[in-house]
Write a protein that holds these residues in place. Structure first.
Motif, mmCIF file in Angstrom:
data_model
loop_
_atom_site.group_PDB
_atom_site.id
_atom_site.type_symbol
_atom_site.label_atom_id
_atom_site.label_comp_id
_atom_site.label_asym_id
_atom_site.label_seq_id
_atom_site.Cartn_x
_atom_site.Cartn_y
_atom_site.Cartn_z
ATOM 1 N N HIS A 177 3.567 -7.455 9.204
ATOM 2 C CA HIS A 177 2.450 -8.168 8.565
ATOM 3 C C HIS A 177 2.434 -8.001 7.049
ATOM 4 C CE1 HIS A 177 1.143 -8.626 12.673
ATOM 5 N NE2 HIS A 177 0.978 -7.326 12.809
ATOM 6 N N GLY A 178 3.626 -7.896 6.458
ATOM 7 C CA GLY A 178 3.711 -7.851 4.998
ATOM 8 C C GLY A 178 3.388 -6.516 4.365
ATOM 9 N N VAL A 179 3.331 -5.419 5.153
ATOM 10 C CA VAL A 179 3.049 -4.100 4.582
ATOM 11 C C VAL A 179 4.260 -3.635 3.781
ATOM 12 C CG1 VAL A 179 2.523 -1.695 5.114
ATOM 13 C CG2 VAL A 179 1.477 -3.526 6.448
ATOM 14 N N THR A 180 4.031 -3.144 2.570
ATOM 15 C CA THR A 180 5.097 -2.688 1.688
ATOM 16 C C THR A 180 4.935 -1.203 1.382
ATOM 17 O OG1 THR A 180 3.873 -3.208 -0.336
ATOM 18 C CG2 THR A 180 5.194 -4.986 0.644
ATOM 19 N N LEU A 181 5.961 -0.624 0.745
ATOM 20 C CA LEU A 181 5.887 0.780 0.355
ATOM 21 C C LEU A 181 4.754 1.027 -0.637
ATOM 22 C CD1 LEU A 181 9.665 1.750 0.002
ATOM 23 C CD2 LEU A 181 8.030 2.625 1.672
ATOM 24 N N ASP A 182 4.501 0.073 -1.497
ATOM 25 C CA ASP A 182 3.414 0.240 -2.467
ATOM 26 C C ASP A 182 2.058 0.378 -1.776
ATOM 27 O OD1 ASP A 182 5.154 0.136 -4.590
ATOM 28 O OD2 ASP A 182 4.931 -2.025 -4.893
ATOM 29 N N ASP A 183 1.908 -0.273 -0.600
ATOM 30 C CA ASP A 183 0.650 -0.147 0.142
ATOM 31 C C ASP A 183 0.444 1.274 0.648
ATOM 32 O OD1 ASP A 183 0.159 -2.849 -0.216
ATOM 33 O OD2 ASP A 183 1.183 -3.409 1.645
ATOM 34 N N LEU A 184 1.550 1.985 0.903
ATOM 35 C CA LEU A 184 1.472 3.335 1.455
ATOM 36 C C LEU A 184 1.565 4.411 0.374
ATOM 37 C CD1 LEU A 184 3.845 2.873 4.540
ATOM 38 C CD2 LEU A 184 1.373 2.540 4.439
ATOM 39 N N LYS A 185 1.863 4.023 -0.840
ATOM 40 C CA LYS A 185 2.011 4.996 -1.914
ATOM 41 C C LYS A 185 0.639 5.337 -2.503
ATOM 42 C CE LYS A 185 5.052 6.003 -5.827
ATOM 43 N NZ LYS A 185 6.086 5.470 -6.742
ATOM 44 N N CYS A 186 -0.142 6.038 -1.695
ATOM 45 C CA CYS A 186 -1.524 6.346 -2.102
ATOM 46 C C CYS A 186 -1.912 7.754 -1.685
ATOM 47 C CB CYS A 186 -2.493 5.325 -1.506
ATOM 48 S SG CYS A 186 -2.373 5.147 0.279
ATOM 49 N N SER A 187 -0.931 8.600 -1.427
ATOM 50 C CA SER A 187 -1.235 9.961 -0.995
ATOM 51 C C SER A 187 -2.056 10.703 -2.040
ATOM 52 C CB SER A 187 0.072 10.706 -0.699
ATOM 53 O OG SER A 187 -0.180 12.054 -0.395
ATOM 54 N N ARG A 188 -1.657 10.600 -3.304
ATOM 55 C CA ARG A 188 -2.382 11.307 -4.371
ATOM 56 C C ARG A 188 -3.791 10.741 -4.543
ATOM 57 N NH1 ARG A 188 0.877 11.880 -9.820
ATOM 58 N NH2 ARG A 188 2.187 12.986 -8.306
#
Length: 656
Positions: A177-188
């Motif tokens: 569904h168009g999920v990218t690495l940038d969508d998951l790069k939010c740990s901090r």
């Protein structure tokens, strides 16, 4: 001449050599008996003509292919494509080894030792696929525990009480569904808002369908880990991530980890972990314990837990059992749900009044709810349209607009809403307690069926709306943990997580393993189904049923299912069926309708008493939530009901 053609077919250049040590899933998926026959006919025309004369043209394709394959195998042991496929098929359906070896001597299949080599190759291929998917970081994980009882016929001193093994299974799902690495790069970013962060004082003061996409399922290798403890869950998560090629960045740097894939620092990203309520509690406790660690990886900062909706659905079914069946007084009225059970399941009334499984309650809600809604239509057609019964109303051929208008009237009249409070304030001689109970039953049953419908159709917007309605109901029946976890989950989704992560979670809390409409499934249901295949259908039989064998074959669940379907299709198995036809409930419904017509709970009879008054759980739950905000302690209700551990029937009922 015939021998020369057979030797040509058996040669390596013909492409019929199947190397067990290099077995791949693609080889099994690409096998087609019809194509094999066509290639044999082209490569050995004279031999194929002889078979046609001996067998007849109609039998040449299937029987001739099998005969030719046996002769090829006799001429060259490495010409074993058909034998290898049949050998793996026999292994997947638990054929005894002595039968396999006998068929191997006849040239029909490969030996048991060769089958084991092929299984090892398939298992290694599965591990490589998991690593490629996991190292992309565009994957979500799910795991759950399962128990296997390996009883020993001759107990020994060191293993006398060690027959029950606690293992952990896992699944991986690619994020679509168009999920990218940038969508998951939010740990901090999430750590900066987290209540576990000691440097943060106060971090926080409608219909939307998921796009229809078939979701591949990758079964991970089962782990010899007991995840009933916090440390066990930490070990299970780390072991599952290692199978996906993800480890502590510091460890990988020290080990000079090399790979064909460009590895990313996983600690900067979040990883979605699915599980049941127990898993969520253990992971939350693990993150709390490790919140003072110095590195993001050791804090488990990358773990974002997603609760399983299948177990939530089981909890909702248990709420209805506790409300309408468990109290003995609730079973005594002539309009009670137990009277419906006496008509629908006359031989199981004792089971329903004690401890029952999810499957029975799920089916009861569907059948009893249908009968009661039909009675609502009958009463409404009689009081507002002057029809004696539904048959005469149907013969009048009402228009669609009239039916929609009547449906709105029925929903407003026979389902509990704000007017119920006004009824409660009436004098006792003007109230009908059984009518009020029926309004609440219709409301709760419809809420359950709407939740089930929304989940099956991938309507995440409606699913979240239904969960909002169920939270106070869960609270009112003592399921405070479910209410709290679902409240926190929805709050995080809409108020804490960034938009990309929010989309990734909402679009993957339900998946569609088949790619067909109305076939969406909760992730925790998929892991329960995987457990069923792992511990019941795979893993060997008798003396071969060992923990090592179960772990070895656990990644091959989907391979075995695909292999069995391929053999059944290629060899024309016609006696098999995946689904039974739905039961004909017309006569059963008619019996329930006759009883409801005699003592209808949907006709207002002022002064009618009830031996048990059903609570408005929505109002009660909201009141309890207000008390919890003010610091009043609430106790979890541990009354026996529907078990949260799902059995085989509970899983299969979702397929019906």
């Amino acid at each position: 001449m015939y021998l020369q053609e057979l030797r040509g077919l058996a040669s390596e250049d013909s492409g019929w050599h199947f190397k067990a040590s290099c077995t791949s899933t693609k080889q099994l998926e690409d096998f087609n008996l019809r194509e094999m026959a066509q290639k044999m006919e082209i490569s050995a025309p004279k031999w194929w003509s002889l078979l046609g004369t001996l067998l007849g043209d109609k039998e040449t394709r299937e029987s001739g292919t099998i005969i030719t394959s046996i002769l090829m195998h006799g001429s060259n042991q490495k010409a074993n494509v058909l034998q290898s496929l049949l050998g793996l098929f026999l292994q997947s359906v638990h054929t005894p080894y002595k039968v396999i070896d006998t068929l191997a001597h006849l040239g029909i299949t490969i030996s048991a030792d060769t089958i084991n080599m092929a299984i090892q190759a398939l298992s290694a291929e599965s591990q490589n696929s998991l690593r490629r998917l996991g190292q992309s970081l565009l994957a979500s994980y799910a795991y759950d525990n399962f128990d296997v009882d390996l009883k020993s016929y001759v107990p020994t001193a060191e293993k006398s009480n060690d027959s029950l093994k606690h293992l952990t299974s896992g699944l991986l799902f690619p994020l679509a569904h168009g999920v990218t690495l940038d969508d998951l790069k939010c740990s901090r970013e999430l750590w900066g808002k987290s209540a576990l962060n000691p440097q943060v004082d106060n971090p926080h003061a409608p219909h939307q369908h998921i796009p229809l996409v078939k979701t591949p399922i990758f079964a991970a290798r089962a782990m010899d880990v007991n995840n009933s403890t916090v440390s066990g869950n930490i070990e299970a998560v780390n072991a599952l991530l290692r199978q996906g090629g993800i480890e502590d960045p510091a460890v990988m740097l020290e080990a000079n980890y090399s790979s064909d894939v460009d590895l990313l620092d996983a600690s900067q990203y979040v990883i979605l972990i699915h599980g049941d309520l127990g898993t969520g509690e253990q992971l939350q406790a693990a993150q709390l314990r490790r919140s003072i660690e110095s590195t993001a990886w050791n804090r488990l900062q990358h773990v974002v837990f997603i609760p399983g909706l299948f177990h939530l659905k089981m909890a909702c079914a248990d709420v209805l059992w506790r409300c309408f069946i468990q109290p003995s007084a609730a079973r005594e009225d002539e309009t009670s749900l137990m009277c419906d059970i006496a008509q629908l399941r006359p031989k199981e009334t004792g089971i329903y009044s004690t401890k029952l499984g999810f499957r029975r309650m799920h089916q009861l809600i569907g059948h009893a709810g249908t009968c009661r809604r039909l009675d609502c239509w009958r009463v409404h057609a009689e009081t507002t349209r002057g029809f004696d019964n539904l048959e005469s109303f149907a013969l009048s051929k009402p228009k669609l607009d009239d039916l929609k208008r009547m449906a709105d009237e029925v929903a407003c009249t026979y389902v509990a809403r704000h007017k119920l409070q006004r009824m409660h304030r009436e004098q006792d001689n003007k109230r009908d307690l059984q009518f009020e109970n029926a309004l609440l039953l219709n409301k709760y049953f419809l809420l359950y069926e709407e939740l089930s419908y929304a989940m099956n159709h991938g309507d995440i917007g409606r699913t979240e709306t239904c969960i909002m309605s169920w939270i106070p109901i869960l609270k009112a029946t003592g399921k405070h943990k479910y209410a709290t976890h679902m409240t926190n989950f929805l709050f995080n989704i809409h108020c804490v997580y960034p938009p990309g992560l929010r989309c990734a979670i909402r679009y993957h809390i339900l998946i569609n393993p088949t790619g067909h409409p109305a076939k969406w499934r909760a992730v925790d249901w998929c892991i329960e189904l995987n457990n069923l295949f792992t511990k019941v259908k795979n893993g060997g039989k008798g003396s071969n049923r060992l923990v090592e064998r179960i772990i070895t074959e656990s990644p091959l669940v989907e391979v075995y299912r695909g292999l069995q379907a391929s053999v059944q299709q290629n060899f024309g198995h016609t006696h098999l069926a995946t689904n039974h036809s739905p039961p004909d409930m017309r006569k059963t419904y008619a019996k329930v309708q006759e009883r409801l017509a005699l003592n209808s709970p949907h006709k207002m009879l002022p002064g009618r008493k009830s031996r048990y008054q059903v609570d408005d759980l929505g109002d009660k739950g909201r009141e309890m939530m207000d008390k919890a905000v003010r610091g009043v302690t609430l106790v979890e209700n541990d009354t026996d009901g529907i078990e949260e551990k799902s059995a085989a029937d509970d899983i299969i009922v979702e397929l019906i």
